[in-house]
Design a protein around this motif. Structure first.
Motif, PDB file in Angstrom:
ATOM      1  N   CYS A  28       0.994   1.996   7.023  1.00 33.91           N
ATOM      2  CA  CYS A  28      -0.034   0.853   6.821  1.00 33.91           C
ATOM      3  C   CYS A  28       0.974  -0.322   6.185  1.00 33.91           C
ATOM      4  CB  CYS A  28      -0.776   0.809   5.249  1.00 33.91           C
ATOM      5  SG  CYS A  28      -2.535   0.089   4.875  1.00 33.91           S
ATOM      6  N   VAL A  81      -0.475  -3.037   5.240  1.00 43.15           N
ATOM      7  CA  VAL A  81      -0.459  -4.189   4.034  1.00 43.15           C
ATOM      8  C   VAL A  81       0.194  -4.577   2.645  1.00 43.15           C
ATOM      9  CG1 VAL A  81      -2.674  -4.202   1.814  1.00 43.15           C
ATOM     10  CG2 VAL A  81      -2.942  -3.801   4.262  1.00 43.15           C
ATOM     11  N   CYS A  83       1.040  -1.031   0.134  1.00 41.15           N
ATOM     12  CA  CYS A  83       0.064  -0.101  -0.092  1.00 41.15           C
ATOM     13  C   CYS A  83       0.587   1.396  -0.138  1.00 41.15           C
ATOM     14  CB  CYS A  83      -1.084  -0.154   0.795  1.00 41.15           C
ATOM     15  SG  CYS A  83      -1.676   1.703   1.116  1.00 41.15           S
ATOM     16  N   VAL A 122       0.238   4.277   1.156  1.00 40.64           N
ATOM     17  CA  VAL A 122       0.061   5.016   2.334  1.00 40.64           C
ATOM     18  C   VAL A 122       1.659   4.640   3.398  1.00 40.64           C
ATOM     19  CG1 VAL A 122      -0.991   5.557   4.773  1.00 40.64           C
ATOM     20  CG2 VAL A 122      -2.469   5.098   1.881  1.00 40.64           C
ATOM     21  N   CYS A 159      -8.774   0.187   1.301  1.00 40.40           N
ATOM     22  CA  CYS A 159      -7.486  -0.988   1.684  1.00 40.40           C
ATOM     23  C   CYS A 159      -7.908  -1.365   2.822  1.00 40.40           C
ATOM     24  CB  CYS A 159      -5.983   0.184   1.243  1.00 40.40           C
ATOM     25  SG  CYS A 159      -4.983  -1.104   2.769  1.00 40.40           S
ATOM     26  N   CYS A 170      -6.017   2.699   7.701  1.00 41.72           N
ATOM     27  CA  CYS A 170      -5.248   3.419   6.007  1.00 41.72           C
ATOM     28  C   CYS A 170      -6.912   3.296   5.839  1.00 41.72           C
ATOM     29  CB  CYS A 170      -5.213   1.926   5.444  1.00 41.72           C
ATOM     30  SG  CYS A 170      -4.255   2.767   3.805  1.00 41.72           S
TER      31      CYS A 170
HETATM   32 ZN   LIG Z   1      -3.545   1.008   3.342  1.00 45.97          ZN
END
Ligand SMILES: [Zn+2]
Ligand SMILES: [Zn+2]
Length: 324
Positions: free
Chosen positions: A286, A288, A281, A283, A308, A313
């Motif tokens: 984050c 993920v 991800c 961001v 997400c 997030c």
């Molecule tokens: Zn994310």
């Protein structure tokens, strides 16, 4: 293949006995194998079992025929018999080839997965299990143009999670180097206490690796190179571009060990396995991450909600970038 033969193939694929042994023997030998090769192997094993049965049956039948034919008559027609036998053999091998093709077509990944499930139930008391993991390298293959993902199946010893299971084939000094390489790959590079900050890379540059082994462990550059070559040939590390990273097999085999030693190690949100390359991800903070293939599957399954899945997030599932 006629109906009764098809029924027999199905009966065997349901019963499995010999097939289980064949797969286990294979995995014990090769340790890990990709799903395409495994499907082919399982198909051939099933076909072999059917062909064996057919051959035995045919021998029994021709044995009965022979007894009915008078010996003198057999001698007179010897040449004719030979020709007939050759024709029959040719016919048999043609039939066997077709049988193999049909069995292979019939088996798919789900069938193989079911076999693994049955096998795993039997392996559990032995502290062994077969795990599969998406083969991220296969995304570079021609086959990735299809939707089919390749998986790596590995036979894993669940008994000792705290001890590195590669230790049997390496000396104590070499194990120290390997442990150091794992620290370099997964450990907190900044050395500060905050292990929750995520690492950007799960690979180590080739030259740095060799240099570190040389300076830290008293190896010559050539010896360092030899050790890394051995680790690559044994399937523990792989050289990707100009960096070393752990292979899918190592990640599977060392999963519990790595998660315990490096709690912040990244796992794929879709399949739960440790990953060293893939998508993350955009961001900041984050956590993920996905295997590229797992990401594609995940997106299809979550078409209606593109946010997400990361806790807190605000990013979109579309906003992912490569990391390696
Ligand atoms: Zn994310
Ligand atoms: Zn995954």
């Amino acid at each position: 293949m006629d109906e009764s033969e098809e029924a027999r193939v199905l009966a065997i694929t349901k019963d499995y006995g010999e097939l289980h042994q064949a797969i286990l023997q294979l995995l014990l030998q090769v340790k890990s194998i990709d799903s395409h090769k495994l499907t082919r192997f399982v198909g051939d094993a099933v076909a072999d079992i059917v062909i064996d049965e057919k051959t035995i049956k045919r021998r029994q039948e021709s044995g009965n025929d022979d007894r009915n034919v008078a010996e003198t008559e057999r001698n007179e027609n010897k040449t004719d018999d030979d020709v007939e036998e050759q024709n029959e053999q040719r016919q048999n091998s043609r039939e066997n080839r077709q049988l193999r093709i049909q069995v292979r077509k019939r088996l798919d990944d789900i069938e193989v997965l079911n076999t693994m499930g049955v096998l795993n139930r039997r392996l559990t008391p032995l502290n062994l299990c077969i795990e599969r993991m998406i083969d991220e390298n296969s995304t570079d293959d021609v086959e990735s143009s299809t939707d089919e993902a390749a998986y790596i199946y590995t036979l894993i010893n669940r008994k000792s999670t705290k001890v590195l299971q590669i230790s049997t084939s390496f000396s104590e000094k070499e194990m120290k180097v390997i442990s150091f390489l794992l620290d370099l790959t997964f450990g907190d590079s900044t050395g500060d206490e905050d292990t929750s900050s995520r690492r950007e890379h799960y690979s180590i540059a080739r030259y740095d690796t060799l240099n570190n082994i040389r300076s830290g462990f008293g190896y010559s550059m050539v010896e360092a190179e030899q050790l890394m070559t051995r680790l690559v040939l044994d399937g523990w590390f792989e050289l990707f571009d100009t960096s070393y990273s752990l292979t899918p097999r190592s990640l599977l085999e060392l999963k519990d060990y790595l998660k315990e030693r490096y709690p912040s190690v990244s796992t794929c949100l879709a399949c739960g396995q440790i990953l060293v390359r893939g998508l993350e991800c955009k961001v900041a903070d984050c956590p993920v991450r996905f295997h590229s293939k797992c990401y594609q599957f995940y997106k299809v399954a979550h078409q209606n909600d593109v946010s997400c899945p990361g806790k807190d997030c605000t990013g979109s599932l579309e906003d992912v970038v490569d990391f390696s």
